[in-house]
Every structure is written in C-alpha cells, then in structure tokens.
Design a protein around this motif. Structure first.
Motif, PDB file in Angstrom:
ATOM      1  N   GLY A  86      56.023  65.183  77.484  1.00  0.00           N
ATOM      2  CA  GLY A  86      55.279  64.319  78.562  1.00  0.00           C
ATOM      3  C   GLY A  86      53.684  64.425  78.135  1.00  0.00           C
ATOM      4  N   MET A  87      53.357  65.409  77.593  1.00  0.00           N
ATOM      5  CA  MET A  87      51.922  65.587  77.161  1.00  0.00           C
ATOM      6  C   MET A  87      51.474  64.707  76.038  1.00  0.00           C
ATOM      7  N   ARG A  88      52.622  64.684  75.034  1.00  0.00           N
ATOM      8  CA  ARG A  88      52.263  63.816  73.779  1.00  0.00           C
ATOM      9  C   ARG A  88      52.390  62.372  74.241  1.00  0.00           C
ATOM     10  N   SER A  89      53.103  61.854  75.189  1.00  0.00           N
ATOM     11  CA  SER A  89      53.336  60.693  75.256  1.00  0.00           C
ATOM     12  C   SER A  89      52.281  59.764  76.146  1.00  0.00           C
ATOM     13  N   VAL A  90      51.241  60.770  76.624  1.00  0.00           N
ATOM     14  CA  VAL A  90      50.275  60.421  77.538  1.00  0.00           C
ATOM     15  C   VAL A  90      49.286  59.398  76.843  1.00  0.00           C
ATOM     16  N   ASP A  91      48.991  59.566  75.500  1.00  0.00           N
ATOM     17  CA  ASP A  91      48.196  58.745  74.550  1.00  0.00           C
ATOM     18  C   ASP A  91      48.399  57.234  74.440  1.00  0.00           C
ATOM     19  N   GLY A  92      49.538  57.182  74.019  1.00  0.00           N
ATOM     20  CA  GLY A  92      50.275  55.785  73.972  1.00  0.00           C
ATOM     21  C   GLY A  92      50.367  55.216  75.424  1.00  0.00           C
ATOM     22  N   TRP A  93      50.864  55.796  76.318  1.00  0.00           N
ATOM     23  CA  TRP A  93      50.827  55.410  77.508  1.00  0.00           C
ATOM     24  C   TRP A  93      49.479  54.904  78.260  1.00  0.00           C
ATOM     25  N   GLY A  94      48.367  55.781  78.181  1.00  0.00           N
ATOM     26  CA  GLY A  94      47.157  55.434  78.558  1.00  0.00           C
ATOM     27  C   GLY A  94      46.532  54.200  77.922  1.00  0.00           C
ATOM     28  N   ARG A  95      46.650  53.922  76.558  1.00  0.00           N
ATOM     29  CA  ARG A  95      46.236  52.612  75.830  1.00  0.00           C
ATOM     30  C   ARG A  95      47.024  51.524  76.585  1.00  0.00           C
ATOM     31  N   LYS A  96      48.277  51.493  76.807  1.00  0.00           N
ATOM     32  CA  LYS A  96      48.810  50.318  77.527  1.00  0.00           C
ATOM     33  C   LYS A  96      48.457  50.136  78.844  1.00  0.00           C
ATOM     34  N   MET A  97      47.974  51.264  79.632  1.00  0.00           N
ATOM     35  CA  MET A  97      47.383  51.270  81.186  1.00  0.00           C
ATOM     36  C   MET A  97      46.175  50.477  81.001  1.00  0.00           C
ATOM     37  N   ARG A  98      45.343  50.866  79.877  1.00  0.00           N
ATOM     38  CA  ARG A  98      43.979  50.238  79.753  1.00  0.00           C
ATOM     39  C   ARG A  98      44.164  48.672  79.703  1.00  0.00           C
ATOM     40  N   GLU A  99      45.194  48.454  78.695  1.00  0.00           N
ATOM     41  CA  GLU A  99      45.122  47.055  78.535  1.00  0.00           C
ATOM     42  C   GLU A  99      45.687  46.223  79.792  1.00  0.00           C
ATOM     43  N   ASP A 100      46.464  46.797  80.670  1.00  0.00           N
ATOM     44  CA  ASP A 100      46.924  46.145  81.947  1.00  0.00           C
ATOM     45  C   ASP A 100      45.865  46.286  82.828  1.00  0.00           C
ATOM     46  N   VAL A 101      44.848  47.062  82.814  1.00  0.00           N
ATOM     47  CA  VAL A 101      43.851  47.037  83.626  1.00  0.00           C
ATOM     48  C   VAL A 101      42.862  45.887  83.221  1.00  0.00           C
ATOM     49  N   GLU A 102      42.537  45.815  82.176  1.00  0.00           N
ATOM     50  CA  GLU A 102      41.671  44.794  81.685  1.00  0.00           C
ATOM     51  C   GLU A 102      42.362  43.579  81.853  1.00  0.00           C
ATOM     52  N   ARG A 103      43.573  43.205  81.697  1.00  0.00           N
ATOM     53  CA  ARG A 103      44.213  42.232  82.070  1.00  0.00           C
ATOM     54  C   ARG A 103      44.109  41.512  83.364  1.00  0.00           C
ATOM     55  N   MET A 104      44.317  42.510  84.352  1.00  0.00           N
ATOM     56  CA  MET A 104      44.438  42.209  85.801  1.00  0.00           C
ATOM     57  C   MET A 104      42.821  41.812  86.274  1.00  0.00           C
ATOM     58  N   LYS A 105      41.845  42.592  85.517  1.00  0.00           N
ATOM     59  CA  LYS A 105      40.300  42.326  85.752  1.00  0.00           C
ATOM     60  C   LYS A 105      40.132  40.991  85.200  1.00  0.00           C
ATOM     61  N   ALA A 106      40.602  40.623  84.060  1.00  0.00           N
ATOM     62  CA  ALA A 106      40.152  39.221  83.702  1.00  0.00           C
ATOM     63  C   ALA A 106      41.092  38.474  84.298  1.00  0.00           C
ATOM     64  N   GLY A 107      42.099  38.546  85.087  1.00  0.00           N
ATOM     65  CA  GLY A 107      42.746  37.343  85.613  1.00  0.00           C
ATOM     66  C   GLY A 107      42.259  37.127  87.261  1.00  0.00           C
ATOM     67  N   THR A 108      41.137  37.874  87.552  1.00  0.00           N
ATOM     68  CA  THR A 108      40.338  37.444  88.850  1.00  0.00           C
ATOM     69  C   THR A 108      39.178  36.772  88.530  1.00  0.00           C
ATOM     70  N   GLU A 109      38.818  35.909  89.439  1.00  0.00           N
ATOM     71  CA  GLU A 109      37.736  35.057  89.276  1.00  0.00           C
ATOM     72  C   GLU A 109      36.512  35.666  89.285  1.00  0.00           C
ATOM     73  N   SER A 110      36.038  36.806  89.728  1.00  0.00           N
ATOM     74  CA  SER A 110      34.842  37.603  89.671  1.00  0.00           C
ATOM     75  C   SER A 110      35.043  38.782  88.834  1.00  0.00           C
ATOM     76  N   GLY A 111      35.797  38.923  88.039  1.00  0.00           N
ATOM     77  CA  GLY A 111      36.291  39.942  87.095  1.00  0.00           C
ATOM     78  C   GLY A 111      35.288  40.374  85.951  1.00  0.00           C
ATOM     79  N   ASN A 112      34.321  39.359  85.870  1.00  0.00           N
ATOM     80  CA  ASN A 112      33.376  39.542  84.754  1.00  0.00           C
ATOM     81  C   ASN A 112      32.133  39.951  85.589  1.00  0.00           C
TER      82      ASN A 112
END
Length: 381
Positions: A293-319
């Motif tokens: 569980g501890m060793r998997s957080v790094d890769g999972w965190g990178r994916k979560m960051r990409e998902d958050v940036e994608r959701m922010k970019a999809g909003t009209e006022s994201g920038n």
C-alpha cells in the motif's frame, strides 16, 4: 558475524517478550481499569469493514471522483500546514481527522477547502501551536487563488504546454473583511460538524515517534541514521494520502514497521534474517499489505494529479481559479457524465445538482454596499 549476533539477540528478546505476554495474560483479571488504559494513547480507533464498504458502495460519487477529492484535499491540508509553519505532527493529525470525518459523512456536504481548514484549525487549537482564524483565512485564500502554485506547474513542461505557470498578482489573494467574515462562519460550522461526526474523539496517535524508536532498537540497520530515518518518515507522510486509508485500518506500530521495511529496501540496508517484525507485534500478512500500500501511493498520486488537472481544464473558469478542485468542478464532471446528486446537502445549501453555486447572503450584501459607496464617491468627485 555482527549480523548473526544481532539476529540471535532479537530472537532472544522475542522469546522474552512472548513469555512476558503469557505471564501478563494470566494476570489480566487482577488488573485495575486504570492499568488497562495505560497504553491507550499509543493506539487509534480503527475503521470497521462495514464503514469502508459503505463509503465506497453507497456514496453518490463515483470511486474515481472520491479518490480525486480525497487526494487533492489532503495535499491542500499539507500545503496549508507548511504555510502556517505548523509541525508535521500537527498537520498529519489534521489529515487523519479529515479522513475519519469523510468516513462517516458525505464528501460533498461541504466545500472541500472548508473542511480542510476546519481540520487544521481544530488540530492546531488542541496543540501547543494554535493558529487564529484570520491566519487560516489568509493562507487558504492564497492557496485557492490563481497566483498559487498549488496543483499548478511552476514552469511549463514544454513549449506547447497548455498550462502556463501562474503569475504572482497580490490582488488575487487580497482578503476583504466580508470575505473573511464569511470564511470564519463556515470555519466554525465545519469545525462543529467534525466534532459531532467524530463524537468529540480527536485523539490521534502517529507512528512517526515509534518508527524512530524502532530504528534505534534495530541500530538503524547499520546504515546512515539520517538517510534511513528520513526515508522512513517520508513513507509515513506519503501514507497519509493513500486511498486505502492506511491510518484508519492499521495501528501506529504496524505503520512504523512497514515504513522501516520499505526504507530499508530503498537504501539497501541489510535487515535481520529472522522475522524481526514480530517483535513489534506485527504479523507477516499485515506487513505485506502495508508495504504494498505504501509503495503504490506514488504512482496512484501521479494519476490523481493528472485527473485533477483534467477536471480543472474541463471547466469554463478553470484557468481563472486556483489549482484546488472544488464542488463546482465535481458538478461539471458529473454533468459531463450525465449524473446528478440531487437538490440538497447536509449543509443546507443548494446541492451539487444545481446549476449555480450557493450564495453567501452576507458577502453579497457587503459587495452591494461597496458598489454603492463607490458610486457615491464617484458622483461626489
């Protein structure tokens, strides 16, 4: 030869501990209630399997959105702790309280940044390092502003990067009085909700001190003290972000042993050949789960960051807003998926299914008064 001596020494200590536990178990009935609670400050209340199942299965949010909210809000809590100059022990306790709260309350009931601020405020209040509501308002107002680098790149990754680095504009995080008053009201409301949901049980025992004590008992595995200690603490801090909620499913001693095991693997330290983790009351099955569980957080965190940036970019006022994910972003993501959460929430505001965010009447009245005063001053001049 030195390793063999260390291993045999640990085995002898293990046998002595087992014998002592046997003797203690025979005299348990003769103990007083005060004796049984002597070590209670070193253990935590753990989540039940039913709570973990209900959080995943009966939540109105999809699992990936729950993970994105959890990850970004825990990172926001850590960033706020740094800017508030709080010790990591205080910030980590705020992370644990936040995870416990979301285990029993819906994530969408309050704005994510408000719950983060309330957990930091509550934990700091109970520590030797209290922070005022205005300090938290200034810090969170900056972290949520477009000028903040939180969840935003400090430099473009390439020439064709679609997310330019933020520019520091002080007006972006200027804090008017009416905005502070509104934040203060929400802060106290969320603090009371956390206390009510947790039945006022705010005790958090962290594994960080135990990890250093265990390393001392193991003679730091004959490696550099600073190197393996920093690596061990890094694993413990990263585990706060784990989607498995490791701090809610395992006791501090197990977390400390798993972090030491991972750190020893990373630095190439030679561990004892015997099952040394049993000395610290950790079985092999639990250790294996925590190590993975501890060793998997790094890769999972990178994916979560990409998902958050994608959701922010999809909003009209994201920038135009900061990098922290908000309820409005979740609303937009749900609409794109054709989903809705209904017309109400626990906070009494308009629900996620609404088209407009909830309006703070006090802030709206103050804004209109400011506009009126500006018109009067303009006509007088």
């Amino acid at each position: 030869m030195q390793l063999a001596i260390s291993s045999s020494f640990i085995l002898r200590q293990l046998l002595n501990l087992l014998q002592k536990q046997t003797d203690d178990s025979q005299s348990t009935l003769r103990r007083s209630p005060a004796d049984k609670t002597t070590m209670s400050h070193m253990v935590n209340p753990l989540a039940t399997p039913e709570q973990l199942y209900q959080r995943r299965s009966f939540s109105a949010l999809p699992t990936e959105l729950q993970d994105a909210i959890f990850f970004s809000t825990q990172c926001l809590t850590q960033a706020a702790g740094l800017l508030l100059q709080l010790p990591q022990s205080v910030t980590a306790q705020a992370n644990v309280l936040l995870a416990r709260y979301w285990l029993v309350e819906p994530m969408i009931s309050h704005e994510f940044s408000d719950i983060s601020a309330a957990s930091v405020y509550l934990t700091a209040k109970l520590s030797p390092y209290p922070r005022s509501p205005r300090d938290l308002a200034l810090v969170y107002n900056y972290l949520l502003s477009p000028s903040s680098t939180f969840f935003r790149p400090s430099a473009p990754a390439s020439d064709d990067s679609s997310s330019p680095p933020p520019t520091n504009i002080p007006n972006d995080y200027y804090l008017p009085e009416h905005v502070y008053n509104s934040f203060h009201t929400r802060l106290l409301r969320c603090e009371s909700r956390i206390l009510y949901a947790l039945s006022f049980d705010t005790h958090v025992s962290l594994p960080h001190p135990l990890a250093i004590t265990y390393l001392q008992a193991l003679d730091f595995l004959n490696t550099s003290k600073s190197t393996i200690s920093k690596r061990t603490l890094a694993y413990l801090n990263t585990a706060l972000l784990s989607p498995q909620m490791l701090y809610l499913t395992s006791q501090p001693n197990a977390l400390a042993v798993a972090a030491i095991y991972n750190a020893a693997k990373d630095v190439g330290a030679k561990m004892p050949e015997c099952e040394w983790w049993e000395v610290f009351d950790v079985d092999r099955e639990e250790l294996g789960f925590l190590v993975v569980g501890m060793r998997s957080v790094d890769g999972w965190g990178r994916k979560m960051r990409e998902d958050v940036e994608r959701m922010k970019a999809g909003t009209e006022s994201g920038n135009k807003r900061g990098g922290m994910i908000t309820r409005r972003d979740i609303e937009g993501e749900l609409r794109r998926r054709g989903l809705s959460l209904g017309n109400g929430d626990a906070g009494g505001n308009t629900g996620v299914g609404s088209e407009e965010p909830p309006v703070d009447m006090e802030a709206e009245m103050a804004r209109r008064m400011d506009e009126k005063m500006a018109e009067i001053e303009g006509s007088a001049s």
